[in-house]
Write a protein that holds these residues in place. Structure first.
Motif, short mmCIF file in Angstrom:
data_model
loop_
_atom_site.label_atom_id
_atom_site.label_comp_id
_atom_site.label_asym_id
_atom_site.label_seq_id
_atom_site.Cartn_x
_atom_site.Cartn_y
_atom_site.Cartn_z
N ARG A 91 59.83 36.73 136.38
CA ARG A 91 59.98 37.64 137.52
C ARG A 91 58.89 37.41 138.56
O ARG A 91 59.16 37.43 139.77
N PHE A 92 57.68 37.17 138.11
CA PHE A 92 56.59 36.89 139.04
C PHE A 92 56.88 35.62 139.83
O PHE A 92 56.63 35.55 141.04
N THR A 93 57.40 34.60 139.15
CA THR A 93 57.70 33.34 139.81
C THR A 93 58.78 33.51 140.87
O THR A 93 58.69 32.97 141.97
N ALA A 94 59.82 34.29 140.53
CA ALA A 94 60.89 34.54 141.49
C ALA A 94 60.36 35.30 142.70
O ALA A 94 60.71 34.98 143.85
N ALA A 95 59.52 36.31 142.46
CA ALA A 95 58.95 37.08 143.57
C ALA A 95 58.01 36.22 144.41
O ALA A 95 57.95 36.35 145.64
N GLU A 96 57.28 35.34 143.75
CA GLU A 96 56.32 34.47 144.44
C GLU A 96 57.01 33.61 145.49
O GLU A 96 56.46 33.37 146.57
N GLU A 97 58.21 33.14 145.19
CA GLU A 97 58.94 32.30 146.13
C GLU A 97 59.24 33.04 147.42
O GLU A 97 59.27 32.45 148.50
N ARG A 98 59.46 34.36 147.32
CA ARG A 98 59.69 35.16 148.53
C ARG A 98 58.39 35.50 149.24
O ARG A 98 58.26 35.33 150.45
N ILE A 99 57.42 36.00 148.48
CA ILE A 99 56.22 36.56 149.08
C ILE A 99 55.39 35.51 149.82
O ILE A 99 54.92 35.74 150.94
N TYR A 100 55.23 34.33 149.21
CA TYR A 100 54.29 33.35 149.75
C TYR A 100 54.99 32.17 150.45
O TYR A 100 54.37 31.15 150.71
N SER A 101 56.26 32.33 150.75
CA SER A 101 56.99 31.26 151.44
C SER A 101 56.41 31.06 152.84
O SER A 101 55.99 32.01 153.51
N ALA A 102 56.41 29.81 153.29
CA ALA A 102 55.89 29.49 154.63
C ALA A 102 56.95 29.65 155.71
O ALA A 102 56.64 29.66 156.89
N HIS A 103 58.22 29.79 155.31
CA HIS A 103 59.30 29.88 156.31
C HIS A 103 60.53 30.50 155.68
O HIS A 103 60.63 30.63 154.45
N ASP A 104 61.50 30.88 156.51
CA ASP A 104 62.76 31.43 156.03
C ASP A 104 63.64 30.32 155.47
O ASP A 104 63.68 29.21 156.01
N ALA A 105 64.35 30.64 154.41
CA ALA A 105 65.29 29.68 153.85
C ALA A 105 66.54 29.59 154.73
O ALA A 105 66.91 30.55 155.40
N GLU A 106 67.13 28.40 154.77
CA GLU A 106 68.36 28.22 155.54
C GLU A 106 69.51 29.00 154.89
O GLU A 106 69.59 29.12 153.68
N TRP A 107 70.39 29.53 155.73
CA TRP A 107 71.54 30.28 155.21
C TRP A 107 72.76 29.37 155.20
O TRP A 107 73.04 28.67 156.17
N ASN A 108 73.50 29.40 154.09
CA ASN A 108 74.71 28.59 154.00
C ASN A 108 75.94 29.32 154.53
O ASN A 108 77.07 28.85 154.38
N LEU A 253 69.84 40.22 160.67
CA LEU A 253 68.80 41.24 160.78
C LEU A 253 68.87 41.97 162.13
O LEU A 253 69.38 41.41 163.11
N PRO A 254 68.37 43.19 162.19
CA PRO A 254 68.34 43.91 163.47
C PRO A 254 67.48 43.17 164.49
O PRO A 254 66.62 42.35 164.13
N GLY A 255 67.72 43.46 165.78
CA GLY A 255 66.90 42.84 166.82
C GLY A 255 65.44 43.25 166.70
O GLY A 255 65.12 44.34 166.23
N ASN A 256 64.55 42.36 167.13
CA ASN A 256 63.10 42.61 167.07
C ASN A 256 62.63 42.96 165.66
O ASN A 256 61.78 43.83 165.47
N TRP A 257 63.19 42.27 164.69
CA TRP A 257 62.84 42.52 163.29
C TRP A 257 61.35 42.21 163.06
O TRP A 257 60.88 41.12 163.39
N PRO A 258 60.58 43.15 162.50
CA PRO A 258 59.13 42.95 162.36
C PRO A 258 58.71 42.14 161.14
O PRO A 258 57.52 41.90 160.94
N GLY A 259 59.67 41.69 160.34
CA GLY A 259 59.32 40.97 159.13
C GLY A 259 58.57 39.68 159.37
O GLY A 259 57.62 39.35 158.63
N LYS A 260 58.95 38.97 160.42
CA LYS A 260 58.27 37.69 160.70
C LYS A 260 56.83 37.92 161.14
O LYS A 260 55.91 37.20 160.73
N ALA A 261 56.60 38.92 161.97
CA ALA A 261 55.23 39.25 162.40
C ALA A 261 54.40 39.71 161.20
O ALA A 261 53.21 39.38 161.11
#
Length: 309
Positions: A91-108, A253-261
């Motif tokens: 579970r930690f490994t799966a969460a780590e991939e999200r938390i510490y990623s350097a960029h968004d994954a491509e969507w298929n 995502l909604p406009g002006n989504w603050p997740g990236k900031a």
């Protein structure tokens, strides 16, 4: 201790009551999972003392985590040690991939749908709970939805929760049949994954930690114990927002989504406190066989690369 930074951190803690189990999970996920996954109870108590929590608070919290299958306990003489379980490490490994990623994954541009037509009552509730914990949303009573299609991941998920013979799996894609389709889709996604709440959490993180970054960038003196406090509190608050929803592509995502900031801010602060925080762990933490091992290669690759020097 840096008094200006200490005041900021005290205000952050006062604004958001922190549960013991959640805080300890952050320590194990952010630090200990990449340093052997084990620590003595006395070391853990000392590490968490920077958050002004009592010995009893820590003992009660680790007891709950053992009961819930996250940790195992070991006794050696007068000392107790706690280890991450194999399932918890996954579970930690799966969460780590999200938390510490350097960029968004491509969507298929595909969706995964899981129907559970043969389940009802408590059995259906438990299956939905397990799928929700993996990022699925409840589309209808017995249909779950995920914004990506990955057969291998879905197969592993269903096998893990013994749902292979109880689930029907479909892949779908959204179609632009009208001008309002995109807006309707965004509205549905926001509702299913409660993005308004997540958005609020990100805005709170930004308002709380931007002053912290300003202090750090201005060269304010920072002791290892305070760097540890910043790092754990930062990741604790960031992950509680980020892991509330699956890796949604920007177009959903909604406009002006603050997740990236929020991710950029977290990355910038993390790089400034990672090394001195590791120094604090080196000085305080012990495992059953002595000092903790140094952070591994995967740790140094977080957020695209961290230099520990």
């Amino acid at each position: 201790m840096n008094q200006k930074l200490g005041k900021l951190l005290s205000d952050i803690l006062a604004a958001d009551s922190v549960s013991g189990t959640s805080l300890i999970m952050t320590v194990f996920g952010d630090i200990l999972a990449r340093r052997g996954g084990s620590i003595s109870l006395s070391s853990l108590i000392e590490l968490l003392s920077v958050f002004n929590v009592s010995d009893r608070f820590v003992r009660t919290s680790v007891f709950r985590l053992v009961k819930d299958g996250w940790l195992t306990a070991e006794r050696s003489g007068r000392y107790s040690f706690y280890h991450v379980t194999e399932e918890a490490m996954d579970r930690f490994t799966a969460a780590e991939e999200r938390i510490y990623s350097a960029h968004d994954a491509e969507w298929n541009r595909q969706w995964q749908m899981i129907a559970l037509p043969s389940l009802s009552g408590s059995e259906l509730m438990e299956a939905r709970k397990q799928l929700e914990s993996a990022g699925y949303a409840i589309l209808s009573t017995s249909v779950m939805l995920y914004p990506r299609a990955d057969k291998d991941a879905t197969r592993q998920l269903l096998s893990k929760h013994e749902l292979n013979d109880k689930a029907l799996v479909f892949e779908a894609s959204s179609c632009d049949l009208s001008e309002g389709n995109e807006a309707n889709l965004k509205s549905l996604v926001a509702k299913l994954w409660q993005l308004e709440e997540v958005e609020g959490r990100f805005h709170t993180l930004l308002s709380q930690f931007r002053p912290v970054l300003s202090l750090l960038e201005n060269g304010e003196q920072l002791e290892p114990a305070q760097a540890f406090q910043v790092r754990i509190l930062l990741i604790h608050i960031y992950r509680r927002a980020l892991l509330k929803y699956p890796p949604l592509p920007e177009e959903l995502l909604p406009g002006n989504w603050p997740g990236k900031a929020a991710r950029t801010l977290t990355h910038n602060i993390y790089n400034l406190v990672a090394y001195p925080a590791e120094q604090h762990v080196d000085a305080v933490a012990r495992a059953a066989d002595g000092p903790l091992p140094k952070a591994d290669k995967q740790f140094c690759e977080r957020f695209g690369g961290i230099t520990l020097n």
